[in-house]
Scaffold this motif. Sequence first.
Motif, PDB file in Angstrom:
ATOM      1  N   HIS A  17      11.595  -5.168  -4.512  1.00  0.00           N
ATOM      2  CA  HIS A  17      10.582  -4.440  -5.274  1.00  0.00           C
ATOM      3  C   HIS A  17      10.269  -5.151  -6.588  1.00  0.00           C
ATOM      4  CE1 HIS A  17       8.220  -1.063  -6.672  1.00  0.00           C
ATOM      5  NE2 HIS A  17       8.935  -1.015  -7.783  1.00  0.00           N
ATOM      6  N   ALA A  20       8.315  -8.229  -5.928  1.00  0.00           N
ATOM      7  CA  ALA A  20       6.930  -7.890  -5.576  1.00  0.00           C
ATOM      8  C   ALA A  20       6.114  -7.570  -6.821  1.00  0.00           C
ATOM      9  CB  ALA A  20       6.918  -6.705  -4.604  1.00  0.00           C
ATOM     10  N   TRP A  25       2.640  -8.618  -5.490  1.00  0.00           N
ATOM     11  CA  TRP A  25       2.552  -8.249  -4.076  1.00  0.00           C
ATOM     12  C   TRP A  25       2.431  -6.727  -4.018  1.00  0.00           C
ATOM     13  CZ3 TRP A  25       7.371 -11.518  -2.302  1.00  0.00           C
ATOM     14  CH2 TRP A  25       7.038 -12.879  -2.369  1.00  0.00           C
ATOM     15  N   VAL A  28       3.781  -4.624  -0.937  1.00  0.00           N
ATOM     16  CA  VAL A  28       5.246  -4.602  -0.854  1.00  0.00           C
ATOM     17  C   VAL A  28       5.817  -3.688  -1.932  1.00  0.00           C
ATOM     18  CG1 VAL A  28       7.358  -5.983  -1.008  1.00  0.00           C
ATOM     19  CG2 VAL A  28       5.329  -6.907   0.149  1.00  0.00           C
ATOM     20  N   ALA A  29       5.275  -3.778  -3.143  1.00  0.00           N
ATOM     21  CA  ALA A  29       5.754  -2.925  -4.237  1.00  0.00           C
ATOM     22  C   ALA A  29       5.518  -1.453  -3.915  1.00  0.00           C
ATOM     23  CB  ALA A  29       5.064  -3.302  -5.536  1.00  0.00           C
TER      24      ALA A  29
END
Length: 223
Positions: A17, A20, A25, A28-29
């Motif tokens: 996390h 990301a 990203w 993804v986060a």
Amino acid sequence: MKAATPRTALFVVTAVHLAALALDWNLVATVTKPLLMPLLAVYAWLAARPARPGLLLAAVLCGWAGDVFLQFDAEAAFLAGMGAFAAGHVCYQVLFARGWRTRRVAIAAVPYALVWAGVLAALWPGIGELRIPVAFYSLLLAATAVVAVGINRRAAIGGALFLISDTLIATGIADLPRPPGVDVWIMATYVAAQYLLVTGALQAREQAATLGGGAPAELSRVD
């Protein structure tokens, strides 16, 4: 399942996390954020067995609800998230109730009161209609940090980090200057805060069990 399994998963998902966030990203986060507190809750439940850590789980899951609400970019969602986190702080404060009776809390209350007043004064011009809810929530946040000082070092550090994390969020609302990579700092301090509050509570329970008797029921059974 051993408690180490969800704890390891929490560390891995946290690392993903934070990476990301650092690398933008966004998908993804967004996907990893709601997984963090459930993993911590599973760890707390397994680590506390055979006790039933109801209040501790409630505190963590209130954080999960807050995380979900804050994913949405709307004032109503922000207020709902703040309400969820406020409920979590109440759970921590009840869980740590014995901490109010220690000398360390009396000493810590003054600097935390000054920090609370100073941060609120800095935020006040920029938060508009959110002034009252932010003032109330930040007072709960500071109270958690204060009472955690009376439990043990882990909980005390967790309370301080929670205050730092949420202050960084609030500076964004008030359009105040923030450090580079602020989203990474917010989540790193937040996850560390929740983890340390949970493990501080578990450590206090273990110490109470070792000493035997005399410990208030809330901490002696982490519930």
